[in-house]
Write a protein that holds these residues in place. Structure first.
Motif, PDB file in Angstrom:
ATOM      1  N   ARG A   8      -2.602  -2.034 -23.215  1.00 21.14           N
ATOM      2  CA  ARG A   8      -3.689  -1.889 -22.243  1.00 21.14           C
ATOM      3  C   ARG A   8      -3.141  -1.595 -20.849  1.00 21.14           C
ATOM      4  O   ARG A   8      -3.731  -0.809 -20.106  1.00 21.14           O
ATOM      5  N   ILE A   9      -2.018  -2.211 -20.488  1.00 22.22           N
ATOM      6  CA  ILE A   9      -1.417  -1.919 -19.174  1.00 22.22           C
ATOM      7  C   ILE A   9      -0.967  -0.455 -19.140  1.00 22.22           C
ATOM      8  O   ILE A   9      -1.150   0.245 -18.134  1.00 22.22           O
ATOM      9  N   GLY A  10      -0.384   0.019 -20.248  1.00 24.94           N
ATOM     10  CA  GLY A  10       0.027   1.422 -20.309  1.00 24.94           C
ATOM     11  C   GLY A  10      -1.160   2.355 -20.195  1.00 24.94           C
ATOM     12  O   GLY A  10      -1.104   3.365 -19.465  1.00 24.94           O
ATOM     13  N   GLN A  11      -2.253   2.043 -20.882  1.00 23.61           N
ATOM     14  CA  GLN A  11      -3.459   2.859 -20.789  1.00 23.61           C
ATOM     15  C   GLN A  11      -4.021   2.841 -19.373  1.00 23.61           C
ATOM     16  O   GLN A  11      -4.481   3.875 -18.865  1.00 23.61           O
ATOM     17  N   ILE A 292     -11.468  -8.280 -17.749  1.00 20.25           N
ATOM     18  CA  ILE A 292     -12.670  -8.507 -18.569  1.00 20.25           C
ATOM     19  C   ILE A 292     -12.308  -8.543 -20.041  1.00 20.25           C
ATOM     20  O   ILE A 292     -12.777  -9.415 -20.794  1.00 20.25           O
ATOM     21  N   ASP A 293     -11.470  -7.607 -20.476  1.00 21.14           N
ATOM     22  CA  ASP A 293     -11.051  -7.580 -21.881  1.00 21.14           C
ATOM     23  C   ASP A 293     -10.373  -8.894 -22.275  1.00 21.14           C
ATOM     24  O   ASP A 293     -10.572  -9.405 -23.375  1.00 21.14           O
ATOM     25  N   LEU A 294      -9.563  -9.428 -21.370  1.00 19.36           N
ATOM     26  CA  LEU A 294      -8.843 -10.660 -21.671  1.00 19.36           C
ATOM     27  C   LEU A 294      -9.771 -11.869 -21.712  1.00 19.36           C
ATOM     28  O   LEU A 294      -9.417 -12.912 -22.275  1.00 19.36           O
ATOM     29  N   CYS A 295     -10.963 -11.733 -21.106  1.00 17.61           N
ATOM     30  CA  CYS A 295     -11.914 -12.857 -21.085  1.00 17.61           C
ATOM     31  C   CYS A 295     -12.781 -12.913 -22.343  1.00 17.61           C
ATOM     32  O   CYS A 295     -13.437 -13.926 -22.590  1.00 17.61           O
ATOM     33  N   ALA A 310     -10.154  -3.988 -29.157  1.00 20.27           N
ATOM     34  CA  ALA A 310      -9.592  -2.648 -29.184  1.00 20.27           C
ATOM     35  C   ALA A 310     -10.391  -1.732 -30.069  1.00 20.27           C
ATOM     36  O   ALA A 310     -10.503  -0.536 -29.858  1.00 20.27           O
ATOM     37  N   ALA A 311     -10.956  -2.290 -31.160  1.00 18.28           N
ATOM     38  CA  ALA A 311     -11.767  -1.461 -32.040  1.00 18.28           C
ATOM     39  C   ALA A 311     -13.044  -1.018 -31.327  1.00 18.28           C
ATOM     40  O   ALA A 311     -13.509   0.072 -31.516  1.00 18.28           O
TER      41      ALA A 311
END
Length: 311
Positions: A8-11, A292-295, A310-311
């Motif tokens: 996610r950091i790379g994206q 937000i994703d991590l929450c 991710a899906a």
């Protein structure tokens, strides 16, 4: 988790890079010549050529992009044409004002919109709910500049209880934050109503209701958890959008944030300032989205990072 986070950091880094690169090209393809804006009142052809050379605009587009990337790697985004100062420093100096406004507006939105949406869902299709629903549609339809001007007229001119512009006191934050929040409240409360309505009608809640579980427990303990992921996503998306600068509101209230800075940069064709603004705001936006994703797993334990999200 680690693999997902690195991906996610790379994206996110790729997203910021593509955004800044696109803006770099587009501002140079747009009509207008920065040299004409800084070459004096009646610049000659020699004056314009000299200014372009000083700005590095006499180089090819590819060469300019290479210079930009080299500077980016060293944290140097160039010198603002209009401020005669490092562009990154100028943007970072304005950023706290925009962050303050965005945080105040999104907190106000969450405090008002979530309970309001729950109330609407629990009283769906009643006269009072229909009345509130119509009010949210009206709030969603009102443009920011009109709302801002009306609030300004009411509370700074007719009833001079709040500052009309600037951020000299905390009172100056009220009108801009309320102006921004009205639209967000209308959007988020309607989303909460829809999600809560679906959750409250779920079969497992019907079974729980038949077993005597109270409506308060069903609403706030069970239905709320299933409804909050799309609501949190919407709040995060709106917050990221606000960090990009609430241009109209900042102009109406003379708010010294990034939005008004962008307007000035575009008017003066200040390429380094435009690029620095886009880089900073885009970085903040993708960072908020990553947070937000991590929450998600905190709200719904069934969600596992790297799989469901991710899906």
């Amino acid at each position: 988790m680690t693999h997902y986070l690195l991906r996610r950091i790379g994206q996110s880094a790729l997203t910021v890079f593509l955004t800044v690169s696109t803006v770099f090209v587009l501002v140079r393809l747009a009509p207008g010549d920065p040299a004409a804006a800084y070459g004096g009142p009646s610049p000659t052809a020699e004056d314009l050529a000299r200014v372009r050379e000083q700005m590095g605009l006499d180089e090819s587009l590819l060469s300019q992009f290479g210079i930009f990337l080299k500077g980016l790697l060293h944290g140097d985004l160039g010198t603002s044409y209009s401020f005669r100062a490092p562009a990154l420093d100028v943007v970072l100096g304005r950023l706290p004002y925009t962050v303050t406004l965005a945080v105040a507006a999104i907190l106000l939105t969450a405090v008002v919109a979530i309970p309001l949406g729950v109330w609407m869902a629990r009283r769906a299709d009643t006269r009072r709910e229909i009345g509130v629903n119509v009010a949210t549609i009206a709030g969603q339809s009102m443009p920011d500049f009109w709302t801002g001007v009306m609030l300004l007229t009411a509370f700074a001119v007719v009833l001079p209880v709040l500052p009309a512009s600037g951020f000299t006191t905390w009172g100056g934050l009220v009108l801009p934050a309320v102006t921004v929040a009205i639209l967000q409240i209308a959007l988020i409360s309607r989303l909460v109503r829809r999600e809560m309505g679906s959750a409250l009608a779920a079969p497992y809640l019907t079974v729980a209701r038949s077993r005597g579980v109270s409506e308060r427990m069903l609403t706030w303990r069970y239905a709320m958890g299933n409804s909050m992921i799309p609501v949190l996503t919407a709040l995060g998306t709106r917050f990221a959008a606000l960090l990009n600068g609430v241009v109209v509101v900042e102009v109406v209230f003379a708010w010294p944030g990034v939005g008004s800075l962008v307007v000035r940069a575009l008017e003066t064709r200040d390429y380094p300032l435009i690029q620095a603004t886009v880089l900073v705001t885009a970085s903040l936006a993708v960072a908020v989205q990553l947070l937000i994703d991590l929450c998600y797993p905190l709200l719904d334990p069934r969600v596992r990072l790297g799989k469901a999200v991710a899906a």
